[in-house]
Design a protein around this motif. Sequence first.
Motif, PDB file in Angstrom:
ATOM      1  N   GLY A   1       0.783  -1.226   0.000  1.00 61.23           N
ATOM      2  CA  GLY A   1       0.000   0.000   0.000  1.00 61.23           C
ATOM      3  C   GLY A   1       0.814   1.275   0.000  1.00 61.23           C
ATOM      4  N   ILE A   2       2.127   1.142  -0.211  1.00 64.93           N
ATOM      5  CA  ILE A   2       3.016   2.313  -0.264  1.00 64.93           C
ATOM      6  C   ILE A   2       3.227   2.647  -1.731  1.00 64.93           C
ATOM      7  N   THR A   3       2.488   3.607  -2.252  1.00 66.23           N
ATOM      8  CA  THR A   3       2.474   3.864  -3.697  1.00 66.23           C
ATOM      9  C   THR A   3       3.114   5.185  -4.093  1.00 66.23           C
ATOM     10  N   THR A   4       3.397   6.073  -3.136  1.00 67.60           N
ATOM     11  CA  THR A   4       3.976   7.369  -3.473  1.00 67.60           C
ATOM     12  C   THR A   4       5.313   7.564  -2.765  1.00 67.60           C
ATOM     13  N   VAL A   5       6.103   8.456  -3.312  1.00 66.17           N
ATOM     14  CA  VAL A   5       7.385   8.801  -2.697  1.00 66.17           C
ATOM     15  C   VAL A   5       7.161   9.357  -1.294  1.00 66.17           C
ATOM     16  N   ASP A   6       6.118  10.162  -1.120  1.00 64.40           N
ATOM     17  CA  ASP A   6       5.845  10.761   0.185  1.00 64.40           C
ATOM     18  C   ASP A   6       5.541   9.692   1.226  1.00 64.40           C
ATOM     19  N   GLN A   7       4.764   8.688   0.858  1.00 67.75           N
ATOM     20  CA  GLN A   7       4.460   7.607   1.792  1.00 67.75           C
ATOM     21  C   GLN A   7       5.716   6.839   2.175  1.00 67.75           C
ATOM     22  N   LEU A   8       6.567   6.591   1.184  1.00 69.76           N
ATOM     23  CA  LEU A   8       7.802   5.866   1.461  1.00 69.76           C
ATOM     24  C   LEU A   8       8.720   6.676   2.373  1.00 69.76           C
ATOM     25  N   ALA A   9       8.808   7.969   2.137  1.00 69.97           N
ATOM     26  CA  ALA A   9       9.675   8.816   2.956  1.00 69.97           C
ATOM     27  C   ALA A   9       9.265   8.806   4.423  1.00 69.97           C
ATOM     28  N   ALA A  10       8.023   8.535   4.695  1.00 69.86           N
ATOM     29  CA  ALA A  10       7.521   8.548   6.077  1.00 69.86           C
ATOM     30  C   ALA A  10       7.691   7.199   6.775  1.00 69.86           C
ATOM     31  N   GLN A  11       8.156   6.173   6.056  1.00 71.21           N
ATOM     32  CA  GLN A  11       8.270   4.831   6.638  1.00 71.21           C
ATOM     33  C   GLN A  11       9.480   4.736   7.568  1.00 71.21           C
ATOM     34  N   ARG A  12       9.303   3.977   8.640  1.00 74.51           N
ATOM     35  CA  ARG A  12      10.394   3.653   9.559  1.00 74.51           C
ATOM     36  C   ARG A  12      10.186   2.212  10.019  1.00 74.51           C
ATOM     37  N   GLY A  13      11.239   1.607  10.496  1.00 73.02           N
ATOM     38  CA  GLY A  13      11.104   0.263  11.027  1.00 73.02           C
ATOM     39  C   GLY A  13      11.319  -0.818   9.989  1.00 73.02           C
ATOM     40  N   ASP A  14      10.616  -1.939  10.177  1.00 70.52           N
ATOM     41  CA  ASP A  14      10.828  -3.126   9.345  1.00 70.52           C
ATOM     42  C   ASP A  14      10.307  -2.913   7.925  1.00 70.52           C
ATOM     43  N   PRO A  15      10.917  -3.589   6.964  1.00 69.62           N
ATOM     44  CA  PRO A  15      10.439  -3.495   5.574  1.00 69.62           C
ATOM     45  C   PRO A  15       9.126  -4.251   5.394  1.00 69.62           C
ATOM     46  N   PRO A  16       8.414  -4.000   4.309  1.00 72.53           N
ATOM     47  CA  PRO A  16       7.181  -4.752   4.037  1.00 72.53           C
ATOM     48  C   PRO A  16       7.506  -6.193   3.677  1.00 72.53           C
ATOM     49  N   GLU A  17       6.466  -7.028   3.650  1.00 71.45           N
ATOM     50  CA  GLU A  17       6.657  -8.418   3.246  1.00 71.45           C
ATOM     51  C   GLU A  17       7.178  -8.479   1.801  1.00 71.45           C
ATOM     52  N   ASN A  18       7.892  -9.555   1.509  1.00 69.72           N
ATOM     53  CA  ASN A  18       8.448  -9.795   0.161  1.00 69.72           C
ATOM     54  C   ASN A  18       9.518  -8.789  -0.224  1.00 69.72           C
ATOM     55  N   TRP A  19      10.059  -8.064   0.766  1.00 70.48           N
ATOM     56  CA  TRP A  19      11.127  -7.116   0.448  1.00 70.48           C
ATOM     57  C   TRP A  19      12.376  -7.880   0.030  1.00 70.48           C
ATOM     58  N   PRO A  20      13.033  -7.506  -1.091  1.00 70.79           N
ATOM     59  CA  PRO A  20      14.241  -8.227  -1.534  1.00 70.79           C
ATOM     60  C   PRO A  20      15.357  -8.105  -0.505  1.00 70.79           C
ATOM     61  N   GLY A  21      15.929  -9.238  -0.136  1.00 74.31           N
ATOM     62  CA  GLY A  21      16.896  -9.252   0.950  1.00 74.31           C
ATOM     63  C   GLY A  21      18.220  -8.597   0.653  1.00 74.31           C
ATOM     64  N   ASN A  22      18.515  -8.316  -0.630  1.00 69.02           N
ATOM     65  CA  ASN A  22      19.810  -7.740  -0.967  1.00 69.02           C
ATOM     66  C   ASN A  22      19.815  -6.212  -0.912  1.00 69.02           C
ATOM     67  N   VAL A  23      18.719  -5.605  -0.469  1.00 66.36           N
ATOM     68  CA  VAL A  23      18.622  -4.144  -0.422  1.00 66.36           C
ATOM     69  C   VAL A  23      18.199  -3.714   0.981  1.00 66.36           C
ATOM     70  N   ARG A  24      18.945  -2.796   1.564  1.00 62.70           N
ATOM     71  CA  ARG A  24      18.574  -2.282   2.880  1.00 62.70           C
ATOM     72  C   ARG A  24      17.360  -1.367   2.739  1.00 62.70           C
ATOM     73  N   PHE A  25      16.297  -1.660   3.468  1.00 59.84           N
ATOM     74  CA  PHE A  25      15.063  -0.895   3.352  1.00 59.84           C
ATOM     75  C   PHE A  25      15.296   0.581   3.679  1.00 59.84           C
ATOM     76  N   THR A  26      16.130   0.840   4.674  1.00 61.12           N
ATOM     77  CA  THR A  26      16.411   2.232   5.061  1.00 61.12           C
ATOM     78  C   THR A  26      17.000   3.024   3.906  1.00 61.12           C
ATOM     79  N   ASP A  27      17.796   2.367   3.049  1.00 62.14           N
ATOM     80  CA  ASP A  27      18.377   3.062   1.903  1.00 62.14           C
ATOM     81  C   ASP A  27      17.297   3.600   0.976  1.00 62.14           C
ATOM     82  N   VAL A  28      16.240   2.817   0.775  1.00 59.30           N
ATOM     83  CA  VAL A  28      15.180   3.237  -0.135  1.00 59.30           C
ATOM     84  C   VAL A  28      14.357   4.356   0.505  1.00 59.30           C
ATOM     85  N   VAL A  29      14.167   4.282   1.813  1.00 57.84           N
ATOM     86  CA  VAL A  29      13.482   5.379   2.519  1.00 57.84           C
ATOM     87  C   VAL A  29      14.295   6.666   2.394  1.00 57.84           C
TER      88      VAL A  29
END
Length: 547
Positions: A280-308
């Motif tokens: 349900g994270i479809t916009t850059v603004d929504q992603l920028a507000a994320q903290r904590g654990d990545p969503p399900e099915n997140w690719p393990g070779n990428v740090r979620f914080t980097d994308v935030v």
Amino acid sequence: MATVVLSPRDLAGCEHRVALDFGHERRRSAEPDPPGVQRRKEAAAEHRAMVRELLRGIHSDQPGAFVTVDADIPALERVDATLAACDAGAQWIWNATLPTDVDHARRGHAELLVRVGEGYVPIIVVNHRVSQRVKGAPLADGRPASMLTSPLWGWAPTPDPYRTPRPNRRDNLRLAHLSAMLLEIGRAASSEPSELRGGVIGVDADCIVVQDTGAMFEDYLEVLDRRRAIASQRIPTEPRRVSECKSCQWWVKCGPELEARRDVSLVASGNQASALTEAGITTVDQLAAQRGDPPENWPGNVRFTDVVIGAIAWLDDLDLVRRLDTPRVHRADVEIDVDMESYGEHGAYLWGTLRTDTTNPDEPAVYRPFVTWDPLPTRDEARSFAEFWTWLTAEREAAHAAGKTFAAYCYSQQAENRWLLGSADRFAGEPGIPSRAEVEAFIASDEWVDIYEAVGENFVCPRGKGLKRVAPVAGFSWRDDDASGEASMEWYRAAVALGGGRPDLSQRERLLEYNEDDVRATKVLREWISERAAEEIPHERDVLARH
């Protein structure tokens, strides 16, 4: 809407491109290709022509066995000529065009049809590698070979212990598409879909890699049905940034749409964007507000914080974000920057170097190129590579003898390593050529440093880690406004007169200047990381605290 008929190209890649190609008034086929796409098409055409002449020569002692359909006649005439060659029992049919299958929305052509029994097997010719040599000794412990190959002189699929496959879904779908078309008109080598095979001749053109098209036939039919529905506008699609966007002419339409809705794919690509959208994270603004654990099915070779952080950087217009309090990169007393220039798969024609003695600030950094201007492929490549390796080794030994530390640097060692090892293999035994073991030892040493990797360790790079993205942040600029890897291919063609005529000496100078700027950019970037980056680039903890 006109009847939808799909080519193999429509089966792979971006689904939204297919929808636009078939549903928009401005059809893509009417637009000129970008220069990079045009160059790749020309290189592929040259490769196909080379393979055609190679096969024609192999079968020249068999009159009538190798038939070439004229590529310049109308499509319907090519179809007639292809079917006539089949009826005549030709063993090899080059540039075969099959009848359009309107009922199943299929059209296509094969570079080659090879007669097997009473029917034909499709062979495609591609300008990329489809297999690679097994490292070390061939399989000899009873294990089955992982692939089948056939010699160029005839269709004789045999287990090949000397090669491993490099699967390519686009190639496989094309072969299944052609096999289905042959099956429909009763010209396939088997009437059972599960028994269908095809072949691929890759850039090395040393064998035919045999593909089991029957094994993927159900997958192909599912893809065909879905793409047919998309082209007919029965399945809605929407734009998403993917890798092919950079060369797609629809980007002028899709790009502004994505920007307007601040689509998350602008900062997260591929599987990342899919996992975010599913959450349900479809916009850059929504992603920028994320903290904590990545969503399900997140690719393990990428740090979620980097994308935030990348999303925040997109909002705040930041080029880089610092990971470490104190950025670090390996430095030495004698530093040599290395940049290689190649022409497609044909070879490496230029090894550019820049020598810096950091213990003597009054000594200027000196650029030295090792180059061949004989058109690739050429044996003179061995001479230029040997001179480069001999010089580099001498500099390394001289530094050690003087009690100085030494390091050689490149930007993204994958390309340099490929041609270092490839040159040692291809030119083994020629004067000055190192053994593969020597090259492997150098690559594995602490004295071969990849600045691309150093950038990734020190920074989050929202706009990409390419040298031309990152070096300007350190204050470097290229003298040529058009400098790029794609552009250098065009310059090289002119420099050695690949298209005919006389070599353009001004383009040789342009290539040398471009190569010199590349090695100087690596030097500037390395020094900036050591000396100024900590002061000029915000730390990730501060960036995360902003939103």
